[in-house]
Design a protein around this motif. Structure first.
Motif, PDB file in Angstrom:
ATOM      1  N   PRO A 401      19.525   6.333 -21.119  1.00 33.96           N
ATOM      2  CA  PRO A 401      20.305   5.185 -20.635  1.00 33.96           C
ATOM      3  C   PRO A 401      21.708   5.587 -20.177  1.00 33.96           C
ATOM      4  N   ARG A 402      21.726   6.503 -19.216  1.00 31.22           N
ATOM      5  CA  ARG A 402      22.983   6.919 -18.582  1.00 31.22           C
ATOM      6  C   ARG A 402      22.637   7.625 -17.269  1.00 31.22           C
ATOM      7  N   GLY A 403      23.547   7.576 -16.324  1.00 27.59           N
ATOM      8  CA  GLY A 403      23.361   8.318 -15.089  1.00 27.59           C
ATOM      9  C   GLY A 403      22.457   7.629 -14.081  1.00 27.59           C
ATOM     10  N   LEU A 404      21.930   8.423 -13.150  1.00 17.77           N
ATOM     11  CA  LEU A 404      21.175   7.905 -12.006  1.00 17.77           C
ATOM     12  C   LEU A 404      19.727   8.388 -12.020  1.00 17.77           C
ATOM     13  N   TYR A 405      18.851   7.502 -11.580  1.00 20.07           N
ATOM     14  CA  TYR A 405      17.436   7.824 -11.403  1.00 20.07           C
ATOM     15  C   TYR A 405      17.063   7.517  -9.957  1.00 20.07           C
ATOM     16  N   LEU A 406      16.366   8.438  -9.299  1.00 24.74           N
ATOM     17  CA  LEU A 406      15.980   8.283  -7.890  1.00 24.74           C
ATOM     18  C   LEU A 406      14.464   8.211  -7.778  1.00 24.74           C
ATOM     19  N   ILE A 407      13.974   7.224  -7.027  1.00 25.63           N
ATOM     20  CA  ILE A 407      12.536   7.139  -6.753  1.00 25.63           C
ATOM     21  C   ILE A 407      12.305   6.894  -5.268  1.00 25.63           C
ATOM     22  N   ASP A 408      11.536   7.795  -4.670  1.00 31.23           N
ATOM     23  CA  ASP A 408      11.165   7.730  -3.252  1.00 31.23           C
ATOM     24  C   ASP A 408       9.656   7.582  -3.212  1.00 31.23           C
ATOM     25  N   SER A 409       9.174   6.440  -2.725  1.00 32.04           N
ATOM     26  CA  SER A 409       7.743   6.165  -2.786  1.00 32.04           C
ATOM     27  C   SER A 409       7.325   5.292  -1.612  1.00 32.04           C
ATOM     28  N   GLY A 410       6.033   5.127  -1.444  1.00 25.40           N
ATOM     29  CA  GLY A 410       5.541   4.290  -0.355  1.00 25.40           C
ATOM     30  C   GLY A 410       4.078   3.961  -0.546  1.00 25.40           C
ATOM     31  N   GLY A 411       3.592   3.027   0.256  1.00 22.65           N
ATOM     32  CA  GLY A 411       2.201   2.602   0.159  1.00 22.65           C
ATOM     33  C   GLY A 411       1.519   2.509   1.505  1.00 22.65           C
ATOM     34  N   GLN A 412       0.219   2.683   1.485  1.00 21.08           N
ATOM     35  CA  GLN A 412      -0.629   2.431   2.654  1.00 21.08           C
ATOM     36  C   GLN A 412      -1.313   1.085   2.452  1.00 21.08           C
ATOM     37  N   TYR A 413      -1.019   0.154   3.337  1.00 29.05           N
ATOM     38  CA  TYR A 413      -1.612  -1.182   3.309  1.00 29.05           C
ATOM     39  C   TYR A 413      -2.432  -1.382   4.596  1.00 29.05           C
ATOM     40  N   ARG A 422      15.124   4.220  -3.606  1.00 26.35           N
ATOM     41  CA  ARG A 422      16.213   3.558  -4.295  1.00 26.35           C
ATOM     42  C   ARG A 422      16.730   4.486  -5.403  1.00 26.35           C
ATOM     43  N   THR A 423      18.038   4.523  -5.527  1.00 23.35           N
ATOM     44  CA  THR A 423      18.690   5.237  -6.621  1.00 23.35           C
ATOM     45  C   THR A 423      19.265   4.192  -7.566  1.00 23.35           C
ATOM     46  N   ILE A 424      18.958   4.299  -8.841  1.00 15.77           N
ATOM     47  CA  ILE A 424      19.216   3.223  -9.797  1.00 15.77           C
ATOM     48  C   ILE A 424      20.086   3.735 -10.937  1.00 15.77           C
ATOM     49  N   ALA A 425      21.113   2.966 -11.261  1.00 11.92           N
ATOM     50  CA  ALA A 425      21.936   3.271 -12.425  1.00 11.92           C
ATOM     51  C   ALA A 425      21.177   2.836 -13.676  1.00 11.92           C
ATOM     52  N   VAL A 426      20.813   3.798 -14.510  1.00 12.62           N
ATOM     53  CA  VAL A 426      20.072   3.471 -15.728  1.00 12.62           C
ATOM     54  C   VAL A 426      20.994   3.435 -16.950  1.00 12.62           C
ATOM     55  N   GLY A 427      22.288   3.463 -16.683  1.00 15.52           N
ATOM     56  CA  GLY A 427      23.293   3.382 -17.741  1.00 15.52           C
ATOM     57  C   GLY A 427      24.657   3.658 -17.153  1.00 15.52           C
ATOM     58  N   HIS A 529      23.610  15.352  -9.916  1.00 16.23           N
ATOM     59  CA  HIS A 529      22.929  14.117  -9.522  1.00 16.23           C
ATOM     60  C   HIS A 529      22.545  14.152  -8.046  1.00 16.23           C
ATOM     61  N   GLY A 530      21.626  13.307  -7.703  1.00 18.65           N
ATOM     62  CA  GLY A 530      21.216  13.141  -6.306  1.00 18.65           C
ATOM     63  C   GLY A 530      21.077  11.667  -5.989  1.00 18.65           C
ATOM     64  N   ILE A 531      21.428  11.301  -4.757  1.00 20.31           N
ATOM     65  CA  ILE A 531      21.399   9.898  -4.331  1.00 20.31           C
ATOM     66  C   ILE A 531      20.761   9.828  -2.952  1.00 20.31           C
ATOM     67  N   ARG A 532      19.839   8.895  -2.773  1.00 17.73           N
ATOM     68  CA  ARG A 532      19.313   8.575  -1.445  1.00 17.73           C
ATOM     69  C   ARG A 532      19.000   7.091  -1.433  1.00 17.73           C
TER      70      ARG A 532
END
Length: 609
Positions: A401-413, A422-427, A529-532
């Motif tokens: 519960p501190r720092g940044l978490y980055l998730i890059d994802s996608g879907g085929q519909y 999205r880069t998310i502050a988890v604390g 850290h990394g941010i996108r």
């Protein structure tokens, strides 16, 4: 002797029989596809390295693997004890593959490779490099295939037809358009081997390549015939298996109904070898070397980008409306994920792999979602600084519960392809983390709001995104944007946004209305850290006046930006306005699809600052 050393010994025995001094093993299939199926993982088989990118070269006394910075740690671990030497691409003193071959191969020697997995442009480049020392190329033997006893079979998943309500344009019209392009190029035959182009042209899809719903196939098109080379077993299923109807028409019947002549998959080589006195349109960088070398001197080669690539990147009206629907579904899934992450971080155990799985499950719950559109990047803390990091059992770390978490994802519909970061502050965040997050946000919003004249390329507008970073002496090494397909490859040419051209990427085309392009600036601080922040955009027309047709972008992606990471004091009034306007739309479009608790959270998460 371990298993990799045994395989290398077996390969060298065959090389000696064939008179080869070196054998080249790329990560590739017969179609220049971004991802390769299990049948084509020869480089993994001969080196033991499981990463998605790399090239191996085996000589009589050395085996080397070239890979990039994403995989240095993984490759070092997997190659240990194998006798394979890792070559760190981009590092000082490390030769490129071509340079290494030029140094190692003796005059009058022989380089071997399977000509079906090396594209013609690369093969011809090797010819030019080695001809001064009379080094020959032997490309007719798949030596790995000869020693790989339990090799997986070629994928043969059912092929199905994309219904008109999703495709928006019938295949007959697309084929007619390609023939018009052939006439303009003065071509009599077009050889097409790229799977995303074939899927688009014939309005078919499948499941032969991970993340890309395409079908292993080749096409040879003349002015009056279209030959499709395909495993015939895959076309005997229902045409529209995903629609609730009683139509028993098969994919084979659909194809024959639009004038397609069906031939066995590997017979394309016989047809190409039989071409005489034709003007053959093909793309050397996308057609394999074995096919190219079958064309004799009676044929004229017209080396141009496949016409389908230029046609499919401009989405038709039906595709555009469907893309908007897909992005609402995807936005709901990702918004639910951020809500869950924010509410539960520090309360329940989380790690990079478990939260990635949670995100994928949320996406799968959306109607019409077929699969991910690429391998999800789930990166906490310092892992986010590796912009193409891939969490594995060995690298997986818990989220704290501190720092940044980055998730890059996608879907085929069925309605299209999505890609979002999205880069998310988890604390609590450090001041530098908030500063960097805000600069990246400003970059993304400014590029999304740019207005430009028709005729611009991504090269023309990249500075809009980079200026907030460059003005502070900061930068990111990847491109700012790439084209995105419709229910096909997540990376699509020729549209892209970058300031430094990479010729082989072919993503500096003129931006046209109907193109979908990512907007994804970032910033990566090694060890920290990394941010996108990434949205997909749709290019649309703006005003037209005496200066010409102006264009702009509309966002397709609607997911909140984490206000906990924003440092407002760095933003101009316009930046604040752009953020508030975007968040207003996020709430309006996504809110109605959430639970009451989620909607209340979203209202606060998108409140004007």
């Amino acid at each position: 002797m371990n298993v990799i050393q045994e395989r290398l010994s077996a390969l060298r025995a065959l090389m000696k029989e064939q008179g080869m001094d070196a054998y080249l093993v790329p990560t590739a299939d017969y179609h220049e596809t971004e991802y390769v199926g299990e049948h084509f993982k020869c480089r993994k088989y001969i080196t033991g390295f499981t990463g998605s990118s790399g090239t191996a070269v085996v000589t009589m006394d050395q085996a080397c693997l070239w890979t990039d910075g994403r995989y240095f740690v993984q490759a070092s671990h997997e190659l240990e004890g194998s006798s394979v030497t890792m070559m760190k691409m981009g590092h000082e003193g490390v030769p490129e593959v071509e340079e290494y071959l030029d140094q190692k191969l003796p005059a009058g020697g022989c380089l071997g490779f399977d000509g079906r997995v090396v594209n013609a442009a690369a093969g011809l480049n090797l010819e030019d490099l080695l001809e001064d020392r009379n080094i020959r190329i032997s490309y007719g033997e798949d030596l790995i295939g000869k020693i790989w006893e339990d090799r997986p079979a070629l994928s043969a998943q059912p092929a199905w037809v994309l219904a008109p309500q999703y495709a928006g344009k019938c295949s007959r019209d697309k084929i007619a358009d390609v023939r018009e392009a052939m006439k303009k190029a003065h071509a009599t035959v077009h050889v097409l081997t790229t799977l995303d182009d074939i899927a688009w042209l014939l309005n078919i899809r499948g499941d032969d390549i991970l993340y890309n719903p395409v079908v292993l196939s080749y096409v040879v098109l003349t002015m009056d015939q279209l030959y499709l080379f395909i495993n015939e077993d895959v076309i005997d299923g229902k045409t529209y298996p995903y629609l609730d109807n009683t139509d028993d028409t098969t994919t084979r019947e659909y194809l024959e109904g639009i004038g397609v002549t069906i031939r066995p998959y590997d017979k394309v080589y016989d047809m190409v070898e039989g071409l005489r006195n034709e003007k053959v349109l093909l793309e050397k960088s996308r057609v394999n070397y074995a096919i190219y070398r079958l064309l004799d001197s009676s044929n004229k080669i017209i080396d141009k980008m496949n016409p389908t690539a230029l046609m499919k990147c401009v989405k038709n009206d039906v595709e555009i409306e469907n893309e908007k629907k897909a992005h609402i579904k995807d936005g709901v899934a990702v918004t639910k994920f951020i809500y869950w992450l924010k509410k539960n971080i520090g309360k329940i155990p989380m790690d990079e792999l478990s939260v990635c799985e949670y995100m994928e499950n949320l996406r799968k719950q959306q109607e019409g979602c077929i699969s991910p559109s690429f391998a999800t990047i789930s990166a906490y803390g310092a892992h986010g600084a590796m912009c193409h990091y891939s969490a594995t059992e060995e690298t997986n770390i818990p989220l704290e519960p501190r720092g940044l978490y980055l998730i890059d994802s996608g879907g085929q519909y069925y309605e299209g392809t999505t890609d979002i970061t999205r880069t998310i502050a988890v604390g609590p965040l450090k001041a530098e983390e908030k500063e960097h997050f805000t600069l990246v946000l400003m970059s993304m919003l400014r590029l999304g709001a740019v207005k430009f004249l028709h005729g611009c390329r991504g090269l023309s507008i990249d500075y809009v995104a980079r200026e907030p970073l460059w003005s502070r002496g900061l930068n990111f090494e990847h491109g700012t944007g790439h084209g995105v397909s419709y229910l096909s490859s997540c990376h699509e040419r020729p549209n892209g946004i970058r300031f430094k051209m990479v010729p082989e990427r072919q993503d500096n085309g003129v931006l046209e209305p109907g193109m979908v392009t990512s907007d994804e600036p970032g910033l990566y601080i090694e060890g920290s850290h990394g941010i996108r922040t990434e949205n997909l955009t749709l290019c649309v027309k703006d005003e037209k006046n005496e200066y010409g047709q102006f264009l702009k972008f509309e966002f397709l992606t609607y997911v909140p930006i984490d206000l906990d990471a924003v440092e407002k004091s760095l933003m101009t009034e316009r930046d604040v306005k752009l953020l508030n306007e975007y968040h207003k739309q996020v709430y309006e479009k996504i809110g109605p699809h959430l639970t009451e608790d989620e909607r209340e959270w979203l209202k606060e998460a998108t409140a004007a600052i």
